[in-house]
Design a protein around this motif. Structure first.
Motif, short mmCIF file in Angstrom:
data_model
loop_
_atom_site.label_atom_id
_atom_site.label_comp_id
_atom_site.label_asym_id
_atom_site.label_seq_id
_atom_site.Cartn_x
_atom_site.Cartn_y
_atom_site.Cartn_z
N LYS A 215 -9.40 11.74 14.75
CA LYS A 215 -9.33 10.38 14.65
C LYS A 215 -7.92 9.71 14.34
CE LYS A 215 -11.24 6.80 11.65
NZ LYS A 215 -11.98 6.30 10.49
N GLN B 232 -5.91 6.98 16.84
CA GLN B 232 -5.38 5.82 16.18
C GLN B 232 -3.92 5.83 16.61
OE1 GLN B 232 -6.23 5.87 12.21
NE2 GLN B 232 -8.50 5.24 12.45
N GLU C 269 -3.51 4.95 20.06
CA GLU C 269 -3.88 3.61 20.42
C GLU C 269 -2.79 2.46 20.12
OE1 GLU C 269 -7.47 0.29 19.28
OE2 GLU C 269 -7.47 2.25 18.51
#
Length: 621
Positions: free
Chosen positions: A376, A380, A383
């Motif tokens: 995760k 992130q 991103e």
């Protein structure tokens, strides 16, 4: 300083430091604590590292923390500290208990010599001269670690990267194994060397210890190597921690001490680090490994921060959600010590640092717990990186658009400036042309006025009356017909003794307006000139004009066409083309070339008309 004057917090810090120092002078301990703003951790590190407390800062400032750890050993039961969290622990001294206070006192007393030695060492290093050791003992006698192999001043002087590389090479020699990345580099170097030998070219192959390999597999076995080690991170412990935090990777710290009896079997006999299953697990999950011997500065510092007390020591760390008591989870993750494994590696199935124990812990506890969160975090981060690239691309596009707009605006401004300059030059040229035309017009009018005055004077003073019938004083009478440029015709009788200037003066007087009577003609030349033909000649010579330009016209015999050129004081009887009279055409010379052409055309037409008509006069013989 009086101990009673200290605050309760300071007294507690003093008691902890004295416990670490096994007693010792309270004044020395207080001076060390004051130099680090009463930070017990930093004071202990200074005493055990080099015994030299830094200069106290002028203004109090909060202590700088290099990194912050949370220790998560709930499933291991290895901390044994009911208060939890990060806390300084006493490290078992490797020398006698009474030596450490003596070292602290010597460190404070030898501070000036230490500073001088540092300056001299810096100068010698700049000059590339080895720094000599004059004292029977070196500063290593004040250090935390005992003397031993690789524990000299030269080894401690190595930078963190060199220390890590030296330790990895020593580990390879002891275990008989090779790091995966180095083995792959050797294989690539061999292939390149074979290709070079085949092609006859000298090609240098890649070099090895810092190379990072991909997933470990059976293809790595070969070239006489049967055991492999993981690829160790070559650098300082702080760089290793920052890299794990920045790249959201699982970090593995391996610490050993040659003074512990469990380390040789951990490295040579049990072969925990060379276990193929553990090695493949480390490679497949991209775990970054860092290690060292606590006799080196970096490894000892890592041991203090990780609270290692037994060796061999293995710790796993990774980013985890920060846990704050009573306030829930924080949004920013922090690097957390997930588990610590310290102690013997025998038996191989249940010992804390055995390969099977580590494999079971990784597969059953650490990976299921950590991998989703790290995925995760990496997602992130990817991103955010993608958004950053989009913003950067948008900024570049905006900058490019702004640049093009600026270029267009500048081009338009330059075009407008050129147009304005051209318009200004055109206006200036027109102004100059008007001024020149005005000046020429003024000069022309002045000249016309001057010539008109001379015309009127010549009509009175130089044009003679026509000879009377039977008069012989002026020679034979000759009849001359004239055709003016405006179409007027005139016939005039002259005597052969009359001058050519009288003929030209008569033609010139034909340009005087009819409304100007002859009685108004001046009796003296204009501008106080000389009277008569002499004054006329002087005027023509002083005007800087050719005679035909001064007169403003020429006289041409109509047929055959021949010019009657003005000559001063020349008699009409001496002009061959005018003997017996003739028909003359007057052509203006003061106009432009086009006007001259038109005048010539009109003169030609007038000559043809004169030839056709006869005015009824006959020339006297």
């Amino acid at each position: 300083m009086d101990v009673d004057a200290l605050s309760p917090t300071q007294k507690e810090a003093l008691a902890q430091l004295q416990a670490v120092m096994d007693g010792g002078d309270a004044d020395v301990a207080i001076s060390v604590l004051e130099s680090v703003d009463w930070d017990i951790q930093r004071a202990a590190n200074l005493i055990f590292e080099n015994g030299i407390p830094p200069t106290k800062p002028r203004s109090p400032s909060p202590p700088t923390q290099i990194e912050e750890f949370e220790i998560d050993d709930s499933s291991q039961g290895l901390l044994g500290n009911p208060r939890g969290g990060r806390e300084f622990r006493r490290v078992r001294p490797s020398s006698s208990p009474g030596a450490r206070p003596l070292r602290a006192v010597l460190a404070v007393l030898t501070l000036p010599l230490r500073l001088l030695t540092s300056v001299l060492r810096f100068v010698f290093r700049l000059l590339r001269i080895p720094f000599p050791q004059f004292a029977p003992f070196t500063w290593s006698s004040l250090q935390y670690r005992p003397l031993g192999p690789g524990a000299g001043a030269d080894a401690r002087a190595l930078d963190p990267r060199a220390q890590a590389e030296r330790w990895v090479r020593a580990l390879e020699e002891e275990t008989g194994a090779v790091c995966v990345g180095r083995a792959r580099a050797r294989r690539a170097e061999t292939k390149v060397g074979n290709a070079s030998m085949a092609s006859g070219a000298d090609v240098a192959g890649p070099s090895g210890l810092t190379s990072r390999a991909g997933t470990y597999g059976e293809e790595d076995a070969g070239e006489g190597v049967t055991k492999f080690l993981p690829d160790f991170f070559l650098g300082s412990y702080e760089e290793f921690v920052r890299m794990c935090e920045r790249n959201a990777k699982i970090g593995c710290v391996v610490l050993v001490s040659e003074e512990h009896d469990d380390v040789p079997e951990f490295k040579r006999y049990v072969n925990t680090l060379t276990d193929p299953t553990l090695l493949k697990l480390i490679q497949d999950n991209d775990i970054t490994v860092w290690g060292g011997d606590i006799r080196d500065r970096e490894a000892w510092s890592a041991a203090q921060k990780l609270q290692a007390t037994t060796y061999p020591f293995i710790a796993f760390m990774a980013l985890q959600q920060r846990r704050v008591v009573g306030s829930g989870s924080s949004a920013s993750p922090t690097l957390t010590v997930l588990s610590r494994h310290q102690g013997p590696s025998i038996p191989s199935t249940s010992a804390p640092t055995a390969a099977q124990t580590l494999i079971t812990h990784l597969t059953e506890q650490l990976f299921p717990r950590v991998t989703p969160f790290l995925a995760k975090v990496r997602s992130q981060a990817a991103e955010r990186e993608h958004e950053r690239q989009l913003r950067a691309e948008q900024d570049r596009a905006f900058e490019e658009s702004r640049r093009k707009d600026k270029e267009r605006i500048e081009a338009r401004q330059q075009e407008e400036q050129r147009a304005q300059q051209e318009e200004r030059r055109r206006a200036e040229a027109e102004t100059r042309a008007r001024e020149e035309a005005r000046a020429q017009e003024v000069a022309r009018r002045a000249w016309e006025a001057h010539r008109m005055e001379w015309r009127k004077y010549l009509r009175r003073g130089l044009v003679m009356r026509e000879p009377r019938p039977g008069e012989t004083g002026r020679g034979k009478t000759m009849r001359i017909g004239l055709r003016m440029p405006d179409g007027r015709r005139a016939v005039r009788f002259f005597g052969e003794s009359d001058t050519l200037s009288a003929l030209y003066a008569y033609v010139d007087s034909m340009f005087v307006p009819k409304e100007v009577p002859e009685k108004a003609d001046p009796q003296t030349p204009p501008a106080d000139g000389a009277p008569g033909e002499a004054g006329l000649i002087k005027e023509i010579e002083g005007s800087d004009r050719a005679p035909e330009k001064w007169w403003g016209f020429k006289l041409w015999l109509a047929y055959p066409r021949k010019e009657v050129v003005w000559e001063a004081a020349k008699r009409l009887g001496d002009v061959e083309v005018l003997r017996g009279g003739g028909q003359l055409v007057v052509e203006l010379t003061a106009d432009t070339e086009s006007a001259k052409g038109k005048g010539k055309q009109r003169a030609t037409d007038a000559a043809a008309a004169v030839e056709e008509e006869d005015d009824g006069y006959e020339t006297e013989e």
